[in-house]
Scaffold this motif. Structure first.
Motif: not given
Length: 115
Positions: A25, A38, A40, A106
C-alpha cells in the motif's frame, strides 16, 4: 501527497508466509515513504506465517476476520477486527488464520537496513 488506490496496489511475496496474498500500500515501489512501509495481507483459511523472528519492529492491525499470533514463548493471542499488536524486534511470532473466513491485516514496518 501520494495515493495508492487498492486497484493499483502491487502484490508482493513475503518469505515464510503460506496461503497469503500481500499487497503493497505504501513504501518500497508504492510510494516515496522513507520511515516505514505498509502492506495488506489477506490470509485464506488455514493460511499464515511460520515462526520467525526479525530484527525489525512490526505493527499488525486486523481489519477483517481473525488471526492467531503465537509467540516464541508459546503464548497465543487471537486478534479480531480492529485489534492490533506491536511486536518488538527479535521477538518470534507465527500467524495462523484458524477460521473458515478470509482474514485481512495491515502490516506496518520500518525498512530493512540497506534497502
Amino acid at each position: 501527497m501520494e495515493i495508492t488506490r487498492i486497484e493499483d496496489a502491487g502484490g508482493y511475496e513475503a518469505p515464510g508466509h503460506f496461503d497469503m496474498r500481500g499487497l503493497r500500500l505504501q513504501g518500497f515501489d508504492a510510494s516515496a515513504a522513507l520511515f516505514a512501509w505498509t502492506g495488506l495481507s489477506h490470509f485464506l483459511p488455514g493460511g499464515g506465517a511460520v515462526m520467525d523472528a526479525s530484527p525489525l519492529e512490526k505493527i499488525y492491525v486486523v481489519i477483517a476476520g481473525e488471526v492467531t499470533i503465537t509467540l516464541d514463548s508459546g503464548e497465543k493471542h487471537t486478534l479480531s477486527r480492529l485489534d492490533s499488536c506491536f511486536i518488538p524486534g527479535g521477538e518470534g511470532r507465527a500467524i495462523t488464520n484458524e477460521s473458515n473466513h478470509v482474514a485481512s491485516m495491515l502490516v506496518i514496518m520500518p525498512y530493512p537496513e540497506g534497502s
